[in-house]
Design a protein around this motif. Structure first.
Motif, short mmCIF file in Angstrom:
data_model
loop_
_atom_site.label_atom_id
_atom_site.label_comp_id
_atom_site.label_asym_id
_atom_site.label_seq_id
_atom_site.Cartn_x
_atom_site.Cartn_y
_atom_site.Cartn_z
N GLN A 44 -37.57 -7.09 31.09
CA GLN A 44 -37.75 -5.83 30.37
C GLN A 44 -38.69 -5.94 29.17
N THR A 63 -41.18 -3.21 28.96
CA THR A 63 -40.68 -1.84 28.80
C THR A 63 -41.02 -1.34 27.40
N ASP A 123 -46.98 -0.94 29.42
CA ASP A 123 -46.33 -1.53 30.59
C ASP A 123 -47.21 -1.30 31.81
#
Length: 406
Positions: free
Chosen positions: A104, A107, A252
């Protein structure tokens, strides 16, 4: 059936669409090919920056330093954020994160804060802020490039006076004291940038080590990554604007770190300080030329092309043009989706596909041509003309002043 692959996009009967359309499609494919802003921005900047300046070069020194500056800053701004962020610091800073959180990292912080998962955010946000600070080397090096350019011109072409570099002063006399001033100033500001980056790395290390447990460091992380969310919780419009243009967070790109709009803005703003400082060292005319050109080019780099493209889409939509591609939200499908859209229309699929491709090239290509023609050649040409006009006016005023004294 003839198939030609352009950026992983297959074109049936590609030979029938014509060379010009295929070349334009390749450029659009680069824009949509999964490298974030980097590839298309590099092409745009080279076309709008280097080419016009090369055409309007006023001397070998002018050509040499513009070539050095434009190419080095384009490579730096559009490729090094990913090299530093994804290739070096991501692996280094995420070592202690659980496997699920490592995925992540890319993100956006704005999205993480929306989830309001405190346990996850306390671990991820300091790491992401550390990555952003480590990538701040990019705008800082951008800041120093103009000083490196001054040093290069001084050492290679033996010139420090902009009036000589721009071929304004035909006598070509160089002032030794000014040359020394330009050299000392360049070295001082390069050291200053190195010192600031050292502080960024120190804060990055602190964030990695203590960020999860420190409320103060959590707040600093939010300010770095999502300033709009931090300062305008009750004003979505202001929050979105600040997050888009002033966040230092990475974008991202399918789970990988890529250049973001906020990072691009930081490069333009921090680099601009270097532009003005380095130009001031070389004389009044260099500073005034930069003052005329840089705000226009800087605005265009940050958001001008995007605004132009949106405005053009709105114009086409209101006038019923390209209606097969532009919807009421002014959205345009990607190049890879055009074949499927053509098939849904039925009839002659190849003819419809060619029509859609022409519309796509028109929608994406006109703003790019505007950038090359207006932001590139027009500004480069008028900038040189205004500089020559100001110089000649100053010389005339000085001569007139001397006559009045006599």
């Amino acid at each position: 059936m003839k198939t030609n692959k352009v950026n992983n996009i297959s074109f049936t009967n590609a030979g029938n669409i014509g060379t010009g359309l295929k070349v334009a499609s390749k450029i659009i494919g680069i824009q949509e090919g999964g490298a974030g802003l980097s590839n298309i921005r590099f092409i745009q900047d080279s076309a709008t920056g280097l080419v016009p300046k090369a055409v309007f070069a006023r001397s070998k020194a002018d050509l040499g330093e513009n070539t050095f500056l434009e190419l080095s800053e384009s490579v730096l701004v559009y490729y090094f954020p990913t090299i530093l962020g994804e290739g070096i610091f991501r692996k280094l800073y995420s070592k202690k994160l659980p496997t699920d959180l490592k995925k992540q990292i890319a993100t956006p912080a704005v999205d993480l804060l929306k989830t309001n998962n405190q346990a996850v955010n306390k671990k991820l946000l300091p790491v992401k802020a550390a990555l952003a600070l480590s990538a701040f080397a990019i705008p800082l090096v951008e800041y120093t490039l103009n000083y490196f350019k001054n040093l290069m011109t001084l050492k290679v072409f033996k010139q420090s006076d902009f009036e000589n570099i721009a071929n304004l002063n035909k006598k070509k006399s160089e002032n030794t004291e000014q040359a020394k001033k330009v050299e000392n100033s360049a070295k001082k500001h390069i050291k200053l940038a190195a010192g600031i980056y050292s502080a960024c790395l120190a804060l990055s290390a602190l964030l990695i080590k203590k960020g999860e447990k420190s409320k103060s460091l959590q707040n600093i992380s939010e300010m770095i990554l999502a300033p709009g969310t931090k300062f305008f919780k009750n004003n979505k419009k202001k929050a979105d604007f600040l997050n888009k243009y002033f966040s230092l967070d990475f974008a991202d790109n399918n789970g990988k770190l890529a250049l973001s709009r906020g990072q691009l803005t930081s490069c333009v703003l921090v680099g601009g300080v270097g532009y003005f400082g380095a130009s001031k060292d070389r004389g009044k005319q260099n500073f005034l030329e930069t003052l005329f050109r840089y705000p226009l080019v800087g605005f265009y780099i940050i958001c001008g092309n995007e605004l132009l493209e949106k405005g053009f889409r709105k114009f086409l939509y209101k006038n019923g043009k390209c209606k097969e591609l532009i919807n009421e939200k002014l959205e345009v499908p990607n190049l890879k989706d055009l074949r499927g859209i053509a098939e849904k229309h039925g009839g002659d699929i190849d003819a419809m596909y060619k029509k859609l491709l022409k519309q796509k090239v028109l929608i994406a290509g006109l703003p790019l041509l505007f950038g090359i023609g207006v932001m590139g050649f027009f500004i480069a040409g008028t900038s040189n003309l205004f500089t020559k006009f100001r110089y000649n006016r100053d010389v005339k005023n000085k001569e007139q002043g001397k006559k009045e004294l006599i």
